[in-house]
Design a protein around this motif. Structure first.
Motif, PDB file in Angstrom:
ATOM      1  N   GLU A 192       0.264   0.864 -11.723  1.00 49.69           N
ATOM      2  CA  GLU A 192      -0.634   1.707 -10.918  1.00 49.69           C
ATOM      3  C   GLU A 192      -1.101   2.917 -11.719  1.00 49.69           C
ATOM      4  O   GLU A 192      -2.273   3.299 -11.670  1.00 49.69           O
ATOM      5  CB  GLU A 192       0.086   2.157  -9.651  1.00 49.69           C
ATOM      6  CG  GLU A 192       0.381   1.040  -8.674  1.00 49.69           C
ATOM      7  CD  GLU A 192       1.378   1.439  -7.620  1.00 49.69           C
ATOM      8  OE1 GLU A 192       1.492   0.708  -6.629  1.00 49.69           O
ATOM      9  OE2 GLU A 192       2.068   2.472  -7.785  1.00 49.69           O
ATOM     10  N   HIS A 193      -0.190   3.516 -12.463  1.00 46.57           N
ATOM     11  CA  HIS A 193      -0.509   4.698 -13.262  1.00 46.57           C
ATOM     12  C   HIS A 193      -1.571   4.376 -14.309  1.00 46.57           C
ATOM     13  O   HIS A 193      -2.537   5.129 -14.487  1.00 46.57           O
ATOM     14  CB  HIS A 193       0.770   5.205 -13.928  1.00 46.57           C
ATOM     15  CG  HIS A 193       0.572   6.391 -14.813  1.00 46.57           C
ATOM     16  ND1 HIS A 193       0.385   7.670 -14.324  1.00 46.57           N
ATOM     17  CD2 HIS A 193       0.522   6.493 -16.167  1.00 46.57           C
ATOM     18  CE1 HIS A 193       0.242   8.508 -15.334  1.00 46.57           C
ATOM     19  NE2 HIS A 193       0.319   7.822 -16.462  1.00 46.57           N
ATOM     20  N   THR A 200      -1.037   5.351  -2.723  1.00 51.29           N
ATOM     21  CA  THR A 200      -0.394   4.564  -3.779  1.00 51.29           C
ATOM     22  C   THR A 200      -0.590   3.074  -3.524  1.00 51.29           C
ATOM     23  O   THR A 200      -0.126   2.531  -2.527  1.00 51.29           O
ATOM     24  CB  THR A 200       1.105   4.888  -3.854  1.00 51.29           C
ATOM     25  OG1 THR A 200       1.282   6.262  -4.184  1.00 51.29           O
ATOM     26  CG2 THR A 200       1.781   4.034  -4.916  1.00 51.29           C
ATOM     27  N   ARG A 251      -6.042   6.241  -5.456  1.00 48.74           N
ATOM     28  CA  ARG A 251      -5.536   7.239  -6.394  1.00 48.74           C
ATOM     29  C   ARG A 251      -6.533   7.518  -7.513  1.00 48.74           C
ATOM     30  O   ARG A 251      -6.492   8.562  -8.151  1.00 48.74           O
ATOM     31  CB  ARG A 251      -4.216   6.771  -6.996  1.00 48.74           C
ATOM     32  CG  ARG A 251      -2.995   7.049  -6.137  1.00 48.74           C
ATOM     33  CD  ARG A 251      -2.736   8.540  -6.019  1.00 48.74           C
ATOM     34  NE  ARG A 251      -1.555   8.822  -5.254  1.00 48.74           N
ATOM     35  CZ  ARG A 251      -0.355   9.045  -5.768  1.00 48.74           C
ATOM     36  NH1 ARG A 251      -0.168   8.993  -7.076  1.00 48.74           N
ATOM     37  NH2 ARG A 251       0.674   9.322  -4.993  1.00 48.74           N
ATOM     38  N   GLN A 298       3.253   3.289   3.000  1.00 52.03           N
ATOM     39  CA  GLN A 298       2.940   2.898   1.629  1.00 52.03           C
ATOM     40  C   GLN A 298       2.693   1.403   1.473  1.00 52.03           C
ATOM     41  O   GLN A 298       2.582   0.908   0.351  1.00 52.03           O
ATOM     42  CB  GLN A 298       4.069   3.335   0.696  1.00 52.03           C
ATOM     43  CG  GLN A 298       5.429   2.789   1.056  1.00 52.03           C
ATOM     44  CD  GLN A 298       6.538   3.537   0.334  1.00 52.03           C
ATOM     45  OE1 GLN A 298       6.383   4.680  -0.083  1.00 52.03           O
ATOM     46  NE2 GLN A 298       7.663   2.874   0.165  1.00 52.03           N
ATOM     47  N   ALA A 356       4.629   6.424  -8.493  1.00 61.38           N
ATOM     48  CA  ALA A 356       3.748   5.304  -8.778  1.00 61.38           C
ATOM     49  C   ALA A 356       4.371   4.424  -9.851  1.00 61.38           C
ATOM     50  O   ALA A 356       5.135   4.877 -10.686  1.00 61.38           O
ATOM     51  CB  ALA A 356       2.391   5.826  -9.253  1.00 61.38           C
ATOM     52  N   SER A 414       0.337  10.916  -0.579  1.00 62.94           N
ATOM     53  CA  SER A 414       0.752  10.177  -1.779  1.00 62.94           C
ATOM     54  C   SER A 414       1.154   8.759  -1.432  1.00 62.94           C
ATOM     55  O   SER A 414       0.777   7.796  -2.113  1.00 62.94           O
ATOM     56  CB  SER A 414       1.913  10.910  -2.464  1.00 62.94           C
ATOM     57  OG  SER A 414       2.371  10.201  -3.587  1.00 62.94           O
ATOM     58  N   ARG A 415       1.918   8.600  -0.360  1.00 65.53           N
ATOM     59  CA  ARG A 415       2.335   7.260   0.061  1.00 65.53           C
ATOM     60  C   ARG A 415       1.125   6.401   0.427  1.00 65.53           C
ATOM     61  O   ARG A 415       1.034   5.234   0.053  1.00 65.53           O
ATOM     62  CB  ARG A 415       3.268   7.346   1.266  1.00 65.53           C
ATOM     63  CG  ARG A 415       4.688   7.764   0.928  1.00 65.53           C
ATOM     64  CD  ARG A 415       5.559   7.677   2.175  1.00 65.53           C
ATOM     65  NE  ARG A 415       6.937   7.969   1.858  1.00 65.53           N
ATOM     66  CZ  ARG A 415       7.465   9.183   1.817  1.00 65.53           C
ATOM     67  NH1 ARG A 415       6.704  10.228   2.095  1.00 65.53           N
ATOM     68  NH2 ARG A 415       8.728   9.368   1.502  1.00 65.53           N
TER      69      ARG A 415
END
Length: 446
Positions: free
Chosen positions: A96-97, A348, A362, A29, A92, A344-345
């Motif tokens: 980031e979101h 992100t 993402r 990550q 996250a 996912s890692r």
């Protein structure tokens, strides 16, 4: 009852969390800048480690790359082994979101710059920490233009983000859940009375029965006054991209940005056979080799994931008018033989330079709604575009209501709810039908 003892032999398999495995999982990550900082710290502790930056090296000079239609070259056996699948991925951050949603919802470069200025002013709990006038002055735009961008941001998930007060935060959530009526609106205007808990006084102020106030109070208690508090992590500063996307004769090519990617060199030339008898030297050499392998694994997996994402979203990258297709972590994980948490890692915080500008990996993931799409799902971005088209084509004197747009979309085979239509319309900065009727036109989507 007879008590006794017995001897059994059982064979079990467990995943041992060694220091090397924890290190490899952690590096998945890291973006390039974080990886470089981490390696620099390790170099200070290990005399057998050396860090170099590839600078402007091209693909033929050691820069790592991958074509989007095939998996990248792997540095050696076992590098693509997924050891982190059983470990939950870190969530996250709020920044980031929101940045992902900005990348999808706001296409215009000027408006996107204003949106990121608002993002810089976003407090960790989800409220706006600066006044709109100050943000507008910093961006060189009018307050009205900044308000338009803010209205788009306030349509993001979770509902309540970018609110300037508790009242606005709760009102945004009520609008999102389609429960904002006259009684609830009046209660939000007098949150001081709500805090006192005097239902009779509230009922008198709202002009309704006590039972109506009690019902709305139950709804209010289900809202989150700090919608951003559930996210972890800190805001990340602007930085150079971790990946670079270019188009060649054989299609898209994904490369790790050599100018920011550290290269680890194990100084085996400094170690003689007799030196290995020293415990410190032997451990330092083993640690250096392990770090080099972990970085190679991280780089190979990053390229594989990025190349698969680019392959899936190729049309979006080639055509400015195209939309993202529905894509999930599971889709990518299955294609590259990694676990969802590993994908996912990797995605992100990882950025890539594309023809559409700098994007987060993402940002390429897109939800879909049931419909008549090629794979049984219609991308959300396409639905938003269709809503904008319908509104642009409406008669100014008879604007389409959200219910009318919902009905038209369902006739096209898209299963969607009215509240979802209202939400997507608000995200594009388009006012409701009553406001459009008064002005005679729709506000242009960003």
């Amino acid at each position: 009852m007879n008590l006794g003892s017995s001897l059994e032999i059982r064979q079990t398999r467990t995943l041992a969390m060694t220091a090397q495995l924890r290190q490899a999982i952690g590096m998945l990550q890291f973006n390039n800048a974080e990886l470089r900082a981490f390696v620099a710290r390790e170099v200070q502790k290990n005399p057998l480690l050396e860090m170099r930056l590839a600078g402007g090296a091209g693909p033929g000079d050691g820069a790592r790359s991958a074509a989007s239609g095939r998996a990248p070259d792997t540095p050696g056996p076992g590098v693509r082994m997924d050891m982190a699948g059983a470990i939950p991925a870190a969530p996250a951050s709020l920044v980031e979101h929101v940045a992902r949603q900005i990348g999808i919802a706001i296409r215009d470069p000027r408006r996107r710059r204003i949106a990121f200025a608002f993002l810089e002013a976003l407090e960790p709990y989800g409220w706006l920490g600066r006044d709109v006038g100050g943000i507008a002055a910093g961006c060189g735009c009018t307050p009205a233009e900044a308000e338009e961008v803010l209205s788009v941001l306030q349509g993001f998930e979770p509902a309540g983000l970018f609110a300037r007060s508790l009242e606005e935060c709760l009102r945004l959530q009520a609008q999102d859940q389609d429960v904002l009526d006259a009684v609830l609106s009046a209660m939000l205007a007098r949150l001081d009375l709500v805090a006192q808990g005097d239902l009779e006084l509230l009922a008198e102020f709202c002009g309704c029965a006590v039972a109506d106030v009690a019902a709305r109070l139950k709804i209010l208690r289900g809202f989150d006054p700090k919608p951003g508090a559930a996210f972890g992590g800190d805001a990340q500063p602007l930085r150079a991209p971790d990946l670079i996307l270019s188009e060649g004769a054989n299609g898209w090519r994904v490369e790790l940005n050599a100018s920011t990617l550290p290269e680890v060199v194990v100084r085996e030339d400094m170690v003689r056979d007799r030196d290995l008898r020293d415990a410190f030297v032997a451990e330092a050499l083993a640690t250096a080799r392990s770090l080099k392998r972990a970085i190679e694994q991280r780089n190979a997996n990053t390229l594989a994931v990025a190349a698969e994402i680019v392959r899936r979203q190729g049309a979006y990258l080639e055509d400015p008018a195209a939309h993202l297709v529905p894509l999930s972590l599971r889709d990518v994980a299955g294609a590259v033989s990694l676990h969802e948490s590993t994908v996912s890692r990797i995605t992100t915080g990882m950025t890539i330079d594309t023809p559409r500008g700098l994007m987060e990996l993402r940002g390429f993931f897109c939800r879909g709604l049931p419909g008549a799409g090629e794979e049984g799902a219609v991308p959300v971005t396409l639905i938003r575009g269709r809503i904008a088209e319908m509104i642009r084509a409406e008669a100014p004197a008879r604007p389409l209501s959200d219910e009318g747009i919902t009905a038209l979309l369902r006739r096209e085979g898209i299963e969607i709810q009215r509240r979802t239509v209202a939400k997507y319309r608000a995200m594009m900065g388009i006012p409701g039908s009553s406001a459009r009727r008064r002005t005679g036109r729709a506000r242009p989507a960003p």
